[in-house]
Design a protein around this motif. Sequence first.
Motif, short mmCIF file in Angstrom:
data_model
loop_
_atom_site.label_atom_id
_atom_site.label_comp_id
_atom_site.label_asym_id
_atom_site.label_seq_id
_atom_site.Cartn_x
_atom_site.Cartn_y
_atom_site.Cartn_z
N VAL A 6 -7.85 10.11 -33.81
CA VAL A 6 -8.39 8.94 -34.50
C VAL A 6 -8.68 7.90 -33.41
N SER A 155 -14.58 -1.71 -33.56
CA SER A 155 -14.96 -0.68 -34.54
C SER A 155 -13.79 -0.34 -35.44
N PRO A 157 -11.37 2.52 -37.11
CA PRO A 157 -10.90 3.78 -36.50
C PRO A 157 -11.59 4.99 -37.14
N ASN A 196 -8.89 2.80 -28.36
CA ASN A 196 -7.61 2.97 -29.04
C ASN A 196 -7.55 4.37 -29.61
N SER A 198 -5.11 7.58 -31.38
CA SER A 198 -3.89 8.16 -31.93
C SER A 198 -4.25 9.56 -32.43
N GLY A 208 -1.34 7.71 -36.88
CA GLY A 208 -0.21 7.77 -35.96
C GLY A 208 -0.18 6.53 -35.09
N LYS A 263 2.27 -2.88 -25.60
CA LYS A 263 1.16 -3.52 -26.31
C LYS A 263 1.64 -4.82 -26.92
P1 ADP Z 1 -5.81 -5.36 -30.97
O1 ADP Z 1 -6.62 -6.60 -30.97
O2 ADP Z 1 -4.35 -5.59 -30.89
O3 ADP Z 1 -6.27 -4.38 -29.94
P2 ADP Z 1 -7.04 -4.54 -33.51
O4 ADP Z 1 -6.36 -4.54 -34.84
O5 ADP Z 1 -8.13 -5.50 -33.25
O6 ADP Z 1 -5.91 -4.64 -32.41
O7 ADP Z 1 -7.57 -3.05 -33.32
C1 ADP Z 1 -8.13 -2.62 -32.18
C2 ADP Z 1 -8.80 -1.27 -32.37
O8 ADP Z 1 -7.84 -0.26 -32.62
C3 ADP Z 1 -9.80 -1.19 -33.50
O9 ADP Z 1 -10.98 -0.63 -32.96
C4 ADP Z 1 -9.18 -0.24 -34.50
O10 ADP Z 1 -10.15 0.54 -35.13
C5 ADP Z 1 -8.32 0.62 -33.61
N1 ADP Z 1 -7.15 1.19 -34.27
C6 ADP Z 1 -6.27 0.58 -35.08
N2 ADP Z 1 -5.29 1.44 -35.45
C7 ADP Z 1 -5.55 2.63 -34.85
C8 ADP Z 1 -4.89 3.91 -34.81
N3 ADP Z 1 -3.77 4.13 -35.46
N4 ADP Z 1 -5.45 4.87 -34.07
C9 ADP Z 1 -6.58 4.65 -33.38
N5 ADP Z 1 -7.22 3.49 -33.36
C10 ADP Z 1 -6.73 2.48 -34.09
#
Ligand code: ADP
Length: 476
Positions: A6, A155, A157, A196, A198, A208, A263
């Motif tokens: 993902v 974007s 996920p 990002n 998982s 995850g 993080k």
């Molecule tokens: P941050 O600003 O802390 O990086 P965000 O909520 O803005 O967090 O999310 C950042 C990115 O992570 C987004 O593109 C979202 O789609 C992606 N994302 C969130 N959860 C997951 C996950 N479990 N696995 C993969 N990508 C994820």
Amino acid sequence: MEFEPVIGLEVHAQLKTETKIFCSCSAKFGASPNTNVCPVCLGMPGSLPTVNKRVIEFAILAALATNCKISSKSIFARKNYFYPDLPKGYQISQYELPIAEHGYIIITDGDVSKKIGITRIHMEEDAGKLIHSTDSFYSKVDLNRTGVPLIEIVSEPDIRSAEDAGAYLRKFRSILRYLNICDGNMEEGSFRCDANISIRPKGVESFGTRTELKNLNSFRYVENAINYEIDRQIDIISEGKQIIQETRLWDSDKKITISMRGKEDAHDYRYFPDPDILPVIADDLWIEELKAKLPELCDDKKDRFIFEYKLSQYDADFLTNEKEIADYFEECAKLTNEPKQSANWIMGELTALLNTKKIGITNSPISPKQLAELINLITKKVISSKIAKQVFAQIAETGKNPKQIVEEKKLIQVSDESVIAAIAKEALSENSKEVSDYKAGKKKLLGFFVGQVMKKSKGKASPHAVNKILTSMLAD
Ligand code: ADP
Ligand code: MG
Ligand code: ZN
């Protein structure tokens, strides 16, 4: 167990404005260090930011092109953290109420189209740049980049493979370049991406724990790093261990990701609305004005190319990825009336040439006019397509026009049947064994005879005429 990755991407795009987002300093890349600075972008006490209207316009254009809902009211917020490249001790960004939300773009994977959701687009200022050296005990700070405008595009996920992540980024870069609001240069950092990632067992709904990858400054790094990270996470889960939520860096030499830091969560940044900046109000009239300014974007251009020039999906995709390539193609197609041939030359010979020279199409040593002239020489049967490849190389080398090269090098195609017949006769008499084999039924040898005649004519004989003449001579 089978796992599914993902992936969600955060893209930072530097906007091509003349000046910075909150002051009138030049936003140009490449000036000598600390020359494009003023009290505002240096964060001097008492200085006040003013929003650059052009930045809002560019952000709205990006939002319109990616099917986002534009907020009629959006606000800037302070994101507080300490780092030597951030003189104010906070970055002006957007948190609650970003400029746009809830959009999507379409990516294609062969014949399959996929919709990737856009969570939000927000405006923010860039930080400065630290220059670390290995041979001294200190690092240098260049603040030319502080206050250069960025949009961050987050974007959903929705991405499920490294290849799709690459396709998403290429598509995004293409859209921003069509809009002429970002130059998309990954090496210079004007188009940056965090990934990002998982994994989850196939069929499971919930996500995850993710890691965030930074330092991905080429499309290839993005794909390699994501694939590495997917495998790393699968190994950890398969051993019964757990993924730690953290930020990791891609090491492009060792081709691995390494842990950089835990993080941080949003609350760590103590976001609050910036009291020095008024809310941004985007009324319908302004949005309509900007909508009218939108150029034809790659998806529409691609559909038009398929319809108007009868190109295949693949060709249209290739040619519309970059506006400059699309423009080159259209000029060529109009001058020749041969869209398919133009596409073939651009996607084949021209692309190969540009790749070896490591240059873009705007710096092509062969202009669309010259390529069109070359194609016209083939269509009018003045030269064969084989000779055309030699002429093509000559144009690139000398800059001369195709007609001039063909005349100077005496490359005009020989279609005179008596001339070709004489050469054919010679070729057949030199290969009497093959001739009797042919007559005994080995018809495949025709190709061999054609080759002989072409060789003797130094490639100038018309292959069509050679075929015809040889067939009739061998029939006797
Ligand atoms: P941050 O600003 O802390 O990086 P965000 O909520 O803005 O967090 O999310 C950042 C990115 O992570 C987004 O593109 C979202 O789609 C992606 N994302 C969130 N959860 C997951 C996950 N479990 N696995 C993969 N990508 C994820
Ligand atoms: Mg992030
Ligand atoms: Zn400034």
